[in-house]
Design an enzyme around this catalytic site. Structure first.
Site, short mmCIF file in Angstrom:
data_model
loop_
_atom_site.label_atom_id
_atom_site.label_comp_id
_atom_site.label_asym_id
_atom_site.label_seq_id
_atom_site.Cartn_x
_atom_site.Cartn_y
_atom_site.Cartn_z
N GLU A 192 8.96 0.74 11.02
CA GLU A 192 10.02 2.04 11.08
C GLU A 192 9.46 3.17 11.43
OE1 GLU A 192 12.10 4.58 9.96
OE2 GLU A 192 12.25 3.43 7.69
N GLY A 219 2.40 4.52 13.37
CA GLY A 219 3.07 2.87 13.95
C GLY A 219 2.29 2.30 14.98
N GLY A 242 6.71 5.00 8.01
CA GLY A 242 5.71 5.57 8.95
C GLY A 242 5.84 6.24 10.01
N SER A 243 4.35 7.77 10.60
CA SER A 243 4.49 8.43 11.59
C SER A 243 4.68 6.97 12.41
CB SER A 243 3.09 9.08 11.60
OG SER A 243 2.62 8.44 11.71
N THR A 244 5.27 7.38 13.65
CA THR A 244 4.83 6.66 15.05
C THR A 244 3.54 7.34 15.53
OG1 THR A 244 7.47 7.15 15.67
CG2 THR A 244 5.72 7.12 17.38
N GLU A 245 3.05 8.00 15.11
CA GLU A 245 1.28 7.90 16.03
C GLU A 245 0.71 6.61 14.90
OE1 GLU A 245 -0.94 11.06 14.62
OE2 GLU A 245 -2.58 10.67 14.74
N LYS A 259 0.47 -0.92 0.07
CA LYS A 259 0.46 0.34 0.41
C LYS A 259 1.28 1.57 -0.14
CE LYS A 259 -1.94 3.33 2.22
NZ LYS A 259 -2.00 4.51 2.05
N GLU A 300 9.18 15.64 16.42
CA GLU A 300 9.75 15.66 14.52
C GLU A 300 9.07 16.61 13.44
OE1 GLU A 300 8.84 11.75 12.77
OE2 GLU A 300 10.44 11.86 11.18
N CYS A 341 12.94 10.04 7.29
CA CYS A 341 12.44 9.93 9.09
C CYS A 341 14.36 10.34 9.85
CB CYS A 341 12.22 8.67 9.33
SG CYS A 341 11.66 7.86 7.54
#
Ligand code: ADP
Length: 496
Positions: free
Chosen positions: A275, A258, A253-256, A201, A406, A309
């Site tokens: 990651e 993730g 992608g973003s930590t959120e 995706k 970030e 990142c």
């Protein structure tokens, strides 16, 4: 330079307009390939219309012009892709000999090389990054990853000695917009080499090179269903994560997001690698080769608009050299060429989307409000598209948002330290741990710092260098699992 001149030049405000030669425009041609006006989903080896009957426009962030229409896959489409991937796994790919698998992967690598020019131009047009980045970094590295993992396909017993190695099954892979083709290569190549089938995706703002890769995969005659590509936004990704018949999820992608994926996968059979974000420290000691360090700092945060990142977004400078470092930095950012990403001289291209630009603007305003001193280049920015001038802050407090969150833009926070211990303590004071940089003449100091920095990748006297043989991944909230190198095979195998 007199003390007065020095003080005058370090006054906050626009960066000095250092000598910048006017170069004649040198635009990369765009007439050597043709994009489709509309891309469907790539499922079972064919392009098929989405069940949703919906398509969305993907744009060029430097001009806001539409590049193409792209299908928006829904849960039914994801299900169709997973069923195709399962069928191809059971009936074909797991039975294909490792050396045959290697041949297909090599073929994909060769075709990427053959079409490198078109891929680089489209990567730049869809993502906003300078052509010299996509041409010299993204596309060659994507091909290199396929070549590298093609080499491993028939040597898995050497990668995992004395173990029985089997594939995991169907992998769901979700990738971000900052390195669209390269992230696809990082994810697809090791999964294919280890005998898995895939549903990929791509990110909603940068799907086009993944769809060109689908055409390459067709041309390489990869058996239908081994790789499926379902475009769409977050809901499409969430449907892939929620699908019962996916054995493994790999997400960048973003930590959120993730964290949301980790919650969704908890208690299921799915293996997971993440990651996520970063807030990398780049640490410059007083004995470092300064001009070289300045180039590393610039490369670490401004090239690619800071859309990396592992960007070196927190610069820690030993107090004794703060003045020359800030002066050189200010002069150097004044020479960065910001503008048309298709111009071969451009250093800093367009911000990937309006949403990303607004996020950068909001964080930069918070830096000013929290009392940091801002330096920004006074270059003129194009009127259409999404742009942000290279910026850095001095006088940044450890707790300021610009030192903690970030930004994912061309914005650097400069902080200071006196001793190596203080540098370590401040550098590690972050929830992230993806990467770090150390600049010093002393080899022993590099080794000591590298042992104590809590980061997955540490560069010494260089920055942002990548190689397919080298594993990449995070500590702490930057995620878990490694991509690249022999370690990058581990998430895609079952060992017994
Ligand atoms: P970024 O901030 O880098 O855009 P995101 O984490 O928002 O990162 O997006 C990275 C990828 O994750 C994109 O392909 C996006 O569509 C996808 N995504 C967003 N939300 C979800 C979700 N809830 N579940 C799965 N994938 C998602």
């Amino acid at each position: 330079m007199s003390e007065l001149e020095t003080r005058e030049r370090l006054t906050p405000g626009p960066a000095s307009s250092a000598i910048q030669w006017d170069y004649a425009p040198s635009l990369e041609a765009t007439d050597h390939f043709k994009l489709e006006s509309r891309y469907d989903l790539f499922i079972g080896g064919k392009f098929v219309a989405p069940h949703s009957k919906r398509w969305f426009q993907t744009i060029n962030p430097a001009t806001e012009e539409t590049l193409a229409e792209v299908a928006e896959g829904d849960a039914e489409d994801v299900d169709r892709a997973v069923r195709e991937a399962r069928r191809a796994y059971e009936k074909v790919w797991r039975k294909t000999s490792p050396s045959e698998r290697a041949k297909y992967i090599f073929r994909i690598a060769r075709l990427i090389q053959e079409k490198a020019r078109a891929l680089a131009v489209v990567e730049t047009m869809n993502g906003g990054k300078p052509i010299k980045e996509s041409r010299d970094v993204d596309i060659p590295l994507a091909a290199a990853h396929f070549f590298y993992y093609a080499g491993w396909a028939d040597k898995l017993e050497y990668a995992f000695p004395n173990r029985n190695v089997a594939p995991v099954g169907v992998a769901g892979q979700i990738i971000p917009w900052n390195f669209p083709l390269l992230m696809a290569a990082w994810k697809l190549a090791p999964a294919l080499a280890a005998g898995n089938t895939i549903v990929l995706k791509p990110a909603e703002t940068t799907p086009v090179t993944s769809l060109m890769l689908a055409q390459i995969i067709q041309e390489a005659d990869l058996p239908p269903g081994v790789v499926n590509i379902v475009t769409g936004a977050g809901a499409t990704g969430a449907a892939l994560v929620a699908h019962d018949d996916v054995d493994k999820i790999a997400f960048t992608g973003s930590t959120e997001v993730g964290k949301r994926i980790q919650r969704a996968a908890a208690g299921t059979k799915k293996k997971l690698t993440l990651e996520l974000g970063g807030k990398a420290p780049n640490i410059v000691f007083e004995d470092a080769p300064l001009d070289q360090a300045i180039e590393g700092i610039i490369n670490g945060i401004y090239f690619n608009q800071g859309h990396v990142c592992c960007a070196g977004s927190r610069l820690f400078v030993q107090e004794s050299i703060l003045e020359p470092v800030v002066r050189k930095l200010r002069d150097r950012i004044g020479t960065l060429r910001v503008g048309n990403p298709l111009d071969k001289n451009t250093d800093v291209g367009a911000i990937n989307s309006r949403a990303q630009l607004e996020k950068i603007q909001e964080l930069v305003s918070s830096g000013v409000e929290e009392g940091a001193e801002m330096y920004q280049t006074s270059c003129s920015l194009p009127t259409r598209g999404f742009w942000f001038a290279p910026t850095f802050f001095t006088g940044v407090g450890q707790s300021n948002r610009i030192a903690q969150e970030e930004i994912f833009g061309p914005v650097l926070s400069v902080l200071t330290f006196r001793t190596p211990e203080e540098a370590l303590e401040k550098a590690n004071n972050t929830p992230y741990g993806l990467s770090a940089g150390v600049w010093t003449e002393k080899g022993s100091r590099i080794l000591k710092m590298a042992q104590k920095l809590r980061a997955g990748v540490i560069w010494a006297n260089t920055y942002n260098k990548f190689d397919p043989t080298s594993p990449f991944g995070g500590f702490k909230e930057s995620g878990f699992g490694r991509e690249g190198g022999v370690q990058g095979l581990a998430p895609y195998v079952q060992l017994s």
